[in-house]
Each structure stands twice: as structure tokens, then as C-alpha cells.
Design a protein around this motif. Structure first.
Motif, PDB file in Angstrom:
ATOM      1  N   PRO A  26       0.820  -1.236   0.150  1.00 18.07           N
ATOM      2  CA  PRO A  26       0.044   0.152   0.087  1.00 18.07           C
ATOM      3  C   PRO A  26       0.705   1.268  -0.086  1.00 18.07           C
ATOM      4  O   PRO A  26       1.897   1.324   0.625  1.00 18.07           O
ATOM      5  CB  PRO A  26      -0.815  -0.061   1.436  1.00 18.07           C
ATOM      6  N   ARG A 199      -5.499 -10.335   9.622  1.00 20.53           N
ATOM      7  CA  ARG A 199      -4.771  -9.892   8.453  1.00 20.53           C
ATOM      8  C   ARG A 199      -5.610 -10.356   7.175  1.00 20.53           C
ATOM      9  O   ARG A 199      -6.509 -11.035   7.220  1.00 20.53           O
ATOM     10  CB  ARG A 199      -3.410 -11.009   8.373  1.00 20.53           C
ATOM     11  N   PRO A 200      -5.096  -9.893   5.894  1.00 15.22           N
ATOM     12  CA  PRO A 200      -5.645 -10.286   4.861  1.00 15.22           C
ATOM     13  C   PRO A 200      -5.882 -11.714   4.537  1.00 15.22           C
ATOM     14  O   PRO A 200      -5.339 -12.402   4.800  1.00 15.22           O
ATOM     15  CB  PRO A 200      -4.877  -9.614   3.504  1.00 15.22           C
ATOM     16  N   ASP A 241      -9.977  -6.629   2.173  1.00 18.08           N
ATOM     17  CA  ASP A 241      -9.254  -8.141   2.250  1.00 18.08           C
ATOM     18  C   ASP A 241      -9.443  -8.855   3.722  1.00 18.08           C
ATOM     19  O   ASP A 241      -8.616 -10.006   3.496  1.00 18.08           O
ATOM     20  CB  ASP A 241      -7.919  -7.926   1.524  1.00 18.08           C
ATOM     21  N   ARG A 242      -9.580  -8.135   4.647  1.00 16.79           N
ATOM     22  CA  ARG A 242      -9.826  -8.809   5.765  1.00 16.79           C
ATOM     23  C   ARG A 242     -11.163  -8.948   6.227  1.00 16.79           C
ATOM     24  O   ARG A 242     -11.488  -9.697   7.283  1.00 16.79           O
ATOM     25  CB  ARG A 242      -9.164  -7.553   7.033  1.00 16.79           C
ATOM     26  N   ASP A 265      -0.781 -13.888   3.316  1.00 22.31           N
ATOM     27  CA  ASP A 265       0.785 -13.938   3.485  1.00 22.31           C
ATOM     28  C   ASP A 265       1.206 -14.953   4.034  1.00 22.31           C
ATOM     29  O   ASP A 265       2.337 -15.143   4.665  1.00 22.31           O
ATOM     30  CB  ASP A 265       1.050 -12.408   4.040  1.00 22.31           C
ATOM     31  N   PHE A 295      -6.252  -6.265  -4.905  1.00 21.96           N
ATOM     32  CA  PHE A 295      -6.134  -5.335  -3.622  1.00 21.96           C
ATOM     33  C   PHE A 295      -5.151  -4.281  -3.750  1.00 21.96           C
ATOM     34  O   PHE A 295      -3.916  -4.580  -4.620  1.00 21.96           O
ATOM     35  CB  PHE A 295      -6.285  -6.074  -2.299  1.00 21.96           C
ATOM     36  N   ASN A 296      -5.013  -3.409  -2.741  1.00 20.88           N
ATOM     37  CA  ASN A 296      -3.991  -2.317  -2.894  1.00 20.88           C
ATOM     38  C   ASN A 296      -2.628  -2.974  -2.435  1.00 20.88           C
ATOM     39  O   ASN A 296      -1.589  -2.721  -2.823  1.00 20.88           O
ATOM     40  CB  ASN A 296      -4.215  -1.305  -2.045  1.00 20.88           C
ATOM     41  N   SER A 297      -2.713  -3.963  -1.941  1.00 23.41           N
ATOM     42  CA  SER A 297      -1.668  -4.852  -1.409  1.00 23.41           C
ATOM     43  C   SER A 297      -0.714  -5.523  -2.663  1.00 23.41           C
ATOM     44  O   SER A 297       0.503  -6.126  -2.580  1.00 23.41           O
ATOM     45  CB  SER A 297      -1.764  -6.110  -0.459  1.00 23.41           C
ATOM     46  N   TYR A 299      -2.178  -8.389  -3.924  1.00 20.92           N
ATOM     47  CA  TYR A 299      -2.739  -9.771  -4.156  1.00 20.92           C
ATOM     48  C   TYR A 299      -3.952  -9.380  -5.069  1.00 20.92           C
ATOM     49  O   TYR A 299      -4.656  -8.614  -5.083  1.00 20.92           O
ATOM     50  CB  TYR A 299      -3.101 -10.169  -2.712  1.00 20.92           C
ATOM     51  N   ASP A 330      -0.009 -13.463  -6.411  1.00 24.85           N
ATOM     52  CA  ASP A 330       0.799 -12.303  -5.941  1.00 24.85           C
ATOM     53  C   ASP A 330       0.793 -11.194  -6.925  1.00 24.85           C
ATOM     54  O   ASP A 330       0.428 -11.339  -8.137  1.00 24.85           O
ATOM     55  CB  ASP A 330       2.388 -12.882  -5.378  1.00 24.85           C
ATOM     56  N   GLY A 331       1.805 -10.230  -6.522  1.00 26.45           N
ATOM     57  CA  GLY A 331       1.842  -8.979  -7.565  1.00 26.45           C
ATOM     58  C   GLY A 331       2.271  -9.140  -8.840  1.00 26.45           C
ATOM     59  O   GLY A 331       1.765  -8.515  -9.875  1.00 26.45           O
TER      60      GLY A 331
END
Length: 343
Positions: A26, A199-200, A241-242, A265, A295-297, A299, A330-331
Motif C-alpha cells: 500500500p 490479516r488479509p 481484504d480482511r 501472506d 487489492f492495494n497490497s 494480491y 501475488d503482485g
């Protein structure tokens, strides 16, 4: 968050999905403006009287979690919000009571007759709408990292009774207050009371005796239906995401049911089946997903739907019940986890 929803997965994917079933047996922080705590109240401030009524409801319904304790907790709602340094006070016309915050940003409230008479408000030293508020019920003896369903049921009753769930649209605030009936919200399949994990999330699984089942995709990420336009009105705005919907309304799951969590994660699946090792591979083999959330993370989760292994009647909504395959990327687009679920 970029949201893509595409229906009609390719029928030719069924063979690969069956194979998967066998294989499976993020940005920078933004400083938030602060305000001085005073007797001036805003519509987003929390009512002291309502929160005490929530505490009363906790005692009345404590049979759901007889070995539990109650706290309230602050969570971030807007991007860039950091809760370290937040201070709370109960403020009335002539009274101001400090409310100590624990390191996890949780707190308890003392009962004060004068604050009740003055219809006091719980105020923070920053915009209240930048935070999400929740009841926090914890029973003794719950295994580390798991949640108990009776605790979550009680959290819903207390949260709704306390007026903790809100959107930041003044236009609809009055309607939300009118419809906030804890007994109806917490006992209805479409009550939509969001819970938040530590966590997510990739998945949530219920455990009761010998019965085990994973929550469907629609029970995660606020139903997977949020858009750029609607997300600001959900108090899951930066916690999407949580977020998850626990089946608190479904009494076939007893209060002692435990929930376990598979986090994005966490450790990737050790043996990823061939054919879905990346987004490109999954798209080539299975076509476009029924739902996709990024998501902004970085993922990303994709959901594929297909006919179940056994013939089933239509659901309560009149639609066919479908099995699902959910992939986590993943990204860089590599597949980290997958989950197959029969309805």
C-alpha cells in the motif's frame, strides 16, 4: 482496488477443475487531520448512551459466550490512517472522562451517571469517520489464531445495539439508525454484519465436531460486490481484504463452532497443480473468472464457478448451486494458493 466481474466461465475448464480436486484430497502514510476534543459533537461521534446499552445487551446475551470478556476496538477506515496516538474521551455538557486505549487500540467504558444524564458522546482527537468501531468479545480457552462463533454472534448484537457500524454518508445516516435492529440484523442471512480478521484473508473454515466447511467466496471481501463508487460508504474501505461474513444467523452451527483462517501472506501451497501456476496459465486453461478482485497490497483473487459434483436443488434465491475454484495470485501474477469448494 480494481474490481472486475465477468460471468460465464468456460465449460471446457471442467476437466482441469476435476484434476485439481484430486490434487487437493500500500503506499506512503498520509497524515490525518486532528481536532481538539471539546463539547462540540458531530453526527459521526459515538453515543455514550448507546454504547452502554450495548454493554447491557452483552450481559443479557452472555449465554452465547459465558466465559468471555467485552471490549471495544478502533480499526482504520480511511487510507493512511494510523491509530497510534489516538486519544478518546467521553464528553458531555460539563464532564470529560479520559478513556485509556490498549496497545491493540481496544478499550472499555466505565458507567457514569452524569455522562448518561448529559447524553455524552465518545470523541476522538481525530475525525471519528476515519475509524471503524467494533465490539470485541473473546472467550477463554479458544485456540490461538481461531475465533469462536458464539463470540461473533455476541459481537454483532453488541455492535448493532451500540451503534458502532456506520457509513460516512449523512444523507443515509437517519435511515441506518431507523433500521438498526440488532435481533433482525444478527439473525438474518442478509444481515451483512462484517467481521474483520487479523490479516488479509484467503479463506475461512468452520469446525464443529466432525463437521468442517469452508466459507464460500461470497462470504469474503464484503461479498465481493464493492466498487470504487460504493467502497467509501462501507466501513470496510481499507479492510476489504480482511472482511468476512460469519454465519452467525445459521443455528445449525453451534456457539462453540471454531473458525480458522488461511491468510494471503501465509505459506504458499507446497504443490501447485499444473495448469494454474500463473494468471496467464489460468486464463488460458479456464477462461475468464466469474469474479476477480485486486487489492492495494498487490494480491489478487479469482473465482471460477462450475456445476457441482452431485445434482443439487436450486438455492433459496432460485439460482443453481455451483461449485467454485478460487485462486490467489501475488503482485507478479504467480499463483500462491487455490481452494476448491462444493456447495
Amino acid at each position: 482496488m480494481d474490481t472486475q466481474r465477468i460471468r460465464k466461465p468456460l465449460a471446457g475448464a471442467l476437466a482441469l477443475i476435476s484434476a485439481l480436486a484430486l490434487a487437493q484430497a500500500p503506499g506512503a502514510d498520509t497524515p490525518m487531520p486532528t481536532v481538539s476534543v471539546s463539547g462540540t459533537r458531530e453526527p459521526v461521534d459515538k453515543s455514550y448512551r448507546k454504547m452502554l446499552r450495548g454493554m447491557d445487551r452483552y450481559e443479557q446475551a452472555r449465554a452465547l459466550a459465558p466465559q468471555s470478556s467485552l471490549r471495544f476496538q478502533l480499526l482504520p477506515r480511511l487510507p493512511g490512517v494510523k491509530l497510534d496516538g489516538v486519544t478518546l474521551k467521553v464528553v458531555g455538557d460539563s464532564i470529560a472522562l479520559p478513556v485509556p486505549l490498549a496497545p491493540d487500540h481496544s478499550f472499555t467504558l466505565e458507567r457514569n451517571a452524569q455522562a448518561w444524564r448529559e447524553d455524552a458522546a465518545l470523541l476522538a482527537n481525530r475525525r471519528t469517520s476515519s475509524m471503524t468501531w467494533r465490539a470485541l468479545v473473546r472467550s477463554a480457552g479458544v485456540p490461538e489464531g481461531m475465533r469462536r462463533l458464539g463470540d461473533l454472534r455476541l459481537e454483532c448484537l453488541v455492535g448493532i445495539e451500540s451503534g458502532l457500524v456506520s457509513n460516512n454518508s449523512a444523507m443515509f445516516a437517519w435511515l441506518a439508525d431507523m433500521l438498526a435492529d440488532a435481533d433482525k440484523v444478527c439473525a438474518a442471512p442478509d444481515g451483512n454484519y462484517l467481521q474483520f480478521a487479523a490479516r488479509p484473508l484467503f479463506g475461512v473454515t468452520l469446525h464443529a465436531g466432525g463437521r468442517t466447511t469452508a466459507l464460500p467466496f461470497r462470504a469474503l471481501y464484503a461479498g465481493g460486490t464493492q466498487t470504487e463508487a460504493t467502497l467509501p460508504y462501507c466501513d470496510c474501505q481499507v479492510l476489504l481484504d480482511r472482511s468476512y461474513y460469519a454465519p452467525i444467523w445459521d443455528r445449525s452451527w453451534p456457539d462453540g463452532t471454531l473458525l480458522s483462517f488461511d491468510y494471503m501472506d501465509g505459506e504458499p501451497d507446497a504443490a501447485m497443480p499444473p495448469g494454474v501456476a500463473s494468471k496467464e496459465a489460468a486464463r488460458a486453461a479456464l477462461g475468464e473468472p466469474a469474479a476477480a478482485l485486486r487489492f492495494n497490497s498487490g494480491y489478487e483473487v479469482w473465482q471460477y464457478q462450475y456445476p457441482p459434483a452431485a445434482s443439487l436443488p436450486k438455492g433459496n434465491d432460485g439460482r443453481p448451486q455451483l461449485a467454485e475454484l478460487v485462486l490467489l495470485f501475488d503482485g507478479a501474477g504467480a499463483t500462491l494458493k487455490y481452494r476448491r469448494r462444493e456447495p
